[in-house]
Design an enzyme around this catalytic site. Sequence first.
Site, short mmCIF file in Angstrom:
data_model
loop_
_atom_site.label_atom_id
_atom_site.label_comp_id
_atom_site.label_asym_id
_atom_site.label_seq_id
_atom_site.Cartn_x
_atom_site.Cartn_y
_atom_site.Cartn_z
N GLY A 44 -47.50 51.59 -61.42
CA GLY A 44 -46.19 52.19 -61.65
C GLY A 44 -45.05 51.23 -61.36
N TYR A 94 -36.30 44.98 -66.91
CA TYR A 94 -37.60 45.04 -67.58
C TYR A 94 -37.74 43.86 -68.54
CZ TYR A 94 -38.13 50.08 -66.43
OH TYR A 94 -38.25 51.28 -65.81
N ALA A 127 -36.14 7.35 -101.99
CA ALA A 127 -36.96 8.53 -102.26
C ALA A 127 -38.43 8.26 -101.94
CB ALA A 127 -36.82 8.92 -103.72
N GLU A 146 -38.93 62.14 -64.62
CA GLU A 146 -39.66 61.62 -65.78
C GLU A 146 -39.91 62.76 -66.75
OE1 GLU A 146 -40.44 58.28 -66.45
OE2 GLU A 146 -38.89 58.32 -64.92
N ARG A 202 -49.31 49.72 -76.67
CA ARG A 202 -48.88 50.14 -78.00
C ARG A 202 -48.50 48.98 -78.91
NH1 ARG A 202 -44.43 54.36 -77.59
NH2 ARG A 202 -44.21 53.81 -75.39
C1 UD1 Z 1 -39.68 53.83 -67.47
C2 UD1 Z 1 -38.95 54.78 -66.51
C3 UD1 Z 1 -38.20 55.83 -67.32
C4 UD1 Z 1 -37.24 55.16 -68.27
C5 UD1 Z 1 -37.98 54.16 -69.17
C6 UD1 Z 1 -36.99 53.36 -69.96
C7 UD1 Z 1 -40.32 54.94 -64.48
C8 UD1 Z 1 -41.30 55.73 -63.73
N1 UD1 Z 1 -39.93 55.43 -65.65
O1 UD1 Z 1 -40.65 54.59 -68.15
O2 UD1 Z 1 -37.46 56.67 -66.45
O3 UD1 Z 1 -36.56 56.12 -69.07
O4 UD1 Z 1 -38.73 53.23 -68.36
O5 UD1 Z 1 -37.68 52.56 -70.89
O6 UD1 Z 1 -39.89 53.90 -64.00
N2 UD1 Z 1 -44.38 47.87 -65.33
C9 UD1 Z 1 -44.98 47.06 -64.41
N3 UD1 Z 1 -45.96 47.57 -63.62
C10 UD1 Z 1 -46.35 48.85 -63.69
C11 UD1 Z 1 -45.73 49.70 -64.64
C12 UD1 Z 1 -44.74 49.18 -65.45
O7 UD1 Z 1 -44.65 45.87 -64.32
O8 UD1 Z 1 -47.23 49.24 -62.90
C13 UD1 Z 1 -43.32 47.31 -66.20
C14 UD1 Z 1 -43.70 47.29 -67.66
O9 UD1 Z 1 -44.31 46.06 -68.00
C15 UD1 Z 1 -42.34 47.45 -68.34
C16 UD1 Z 1 -41.54 48.28 -67.34
O10 UD1 Z 1 -42.19 48.12 -66.10
O11 UD1 Z 1 -41.67 46.21 -68.51
C17 UD1 Z 1 -41.45 49.74 -67.73
O12 UD1 Z 1 -42.74 50.31 -67.70
P1 UD1 Z 1 -43.16 51.45 -68.70
O13 UD1 Z 1 -44.55 51.83 -68.42
O14 UD1 Z 1 -42.83 51.05 -70.09
O15 UD1 Z 1 -42.18 52.64 -68.23
P2 UD1 Z 1 -41.84 53.94 -69.04
O16 UD1 Z 1 -42.96 54.88 -68.99
O17 UD1 Z 1 -41.31 53.57 -70.36
#
Ligand code: UD1
Length: 457
Positions: free
Chosen positions: A89, A112, A371, A163, A24
């Site tokens: 995930g 994060y 200057a 979730e 995004r």
């Molecule tokens: C996640 C949480 C959600 C929480 C939200 C807060 C889970 C399943 N859900 O959702 O409960 O309310 O954050 O913002 O954890 N990332 C990886 N590898 C992956 C997936 C993600 O490194 O395979 C990292 C992303 O780069 C990011 C963070 O993990 O920094 C969060 O991932 P994102 O996909 O944004 O999670 P949300 O769907 O927002």
Amino acid sequence: MDNSDRGEERPIAVVVLAAGQGTRMNSDLPKPLHKLGGVPLIAHALAAAGSLSPARIIVVTGHEADTVEKTVTDLAPWAECVRQEEQLGTGHAVLQAAPLLADFAGDVIVLYADTPFISEETLAAMQAARAHHDIVVLGFEAADPGRYGRLIMDGDKLLRIVEAKDATEAERAVTICNSGLMAGDAATMLRLLGAVGNHNAAGEYYLTDLPALAMAEGLSATAILCPEAETLGINSRSELAQAEIAFQAARRAAMLDDGVAMQAPETVIFAQDTWVGRDAEIEPHVVFGPGVTVESGARIRAFSHLEGCHVSAGAVIGPYARLRPGAEIGNDARIGNFVEVKEAQIGEGAKVNHLSYIGDAEIGDGSNIGAGTITCNYDGVMKHRTMIGRDVFVGSNTMLVAPVSLGDRAMTASGSVITEDVAPGALALGRAKQVNKPGLAIRLMERLRAIKAGRKG
Ligand code: UD1
Ligand code: CA
């Protein structure tokens, strides 16, 4: 339950998740490298991690891993990076750190890379809560719970996290949400992660499954809450812009609290690591890039731009000055309008007041740079240094062709091109000698007018 694996004094491994694609953001630049407060987002997470004095910092990279890892290594050479080849995930991401943590006896705290506002106090509160619970999740009361995971609590027990995609209507009505941060014993968390499946709406391995798995084993999970502002996550450029506004507001307020004078704080832009001493004055529309320190009592005048530099007490910079990396301005020195300084030490009480470029140079105490003076530091291939002693007087519009040095109390005549070293106390004249022709100006004008009249006729 064995209390020895709980509590505040255990070693900590921080695992920073930074593998996600950040779709995004709509950008070729990986999300952790987008800037907030002049530094990459991940620098904020690394700073938060650092506040825990962790034994290890492990960054999980994936999307554009090479680029992200390079920045991590620059920012925190002691941090370790581990790859998540496929982004399956958040649970799967943390599991990638397992090989590095095989023998680690201590706690893991998951952060994060895209959540830059977590405070030291909040992290300390999570650690404190670990004294009484196996898994500690950081939650917040969401104004708009939307897509966040919901914390299903029973008193202070965290039963499970659902979730939004997987939640029932009743669960979606819960407004206490998951920030994403989680702490627990390393071995316990990694063992529980091994049991996490991907039978959910996203088909992902959720880190958020851990509390329920812990409860099922008779372990305890809880959530502590922090202000929603701290959990702000960056997913889009619009959220990044909002975060910048929040960041600047917080930095300005903190600067004012620390005794920095600002007439129009709303126009001043700070970086994450800007340091300004008490009673320093920052005039309107000053921009700080990363790596700037300004001592007490210095004055940064309007419309100046500073990065990677140090300004000592009593110095006055600007208006309209530019200090670039490596500029070190001594006590009571003056850097005036339209002056650029790069990789140069300006001595105590020295003055560079107007329209100059000083690069790769050293200027001694009390010297005055006229200057329009320019250090010609670049020959097209290499950079060279200009060394100027104490109490030197450099005449206006002097070109100092480096490498070159001017001894203490030397002078240069205005308009000189200085290519050779000047001894202490010597006057250097490096310009063509002036010749005056009496009456020639008038005769020349008359001749030109006659030519012009002849052409009309
Ligand atoms: C996640 C949480 C959600 C929480 C939200 C807060 C889970 C399943 N859900 O959702 O409960 O309310 O954050 O913002 O954890 N990332 C990886 N590898 C992956 C997936 C993600 O490194 O395979 C990292 C992303 O780069 C990011 C963070 O993990 O920094 C969060 O991932 P994102 O996909 O944004 O999670 P949300 O769907 O927002
Ligand atoms: Ca997110």
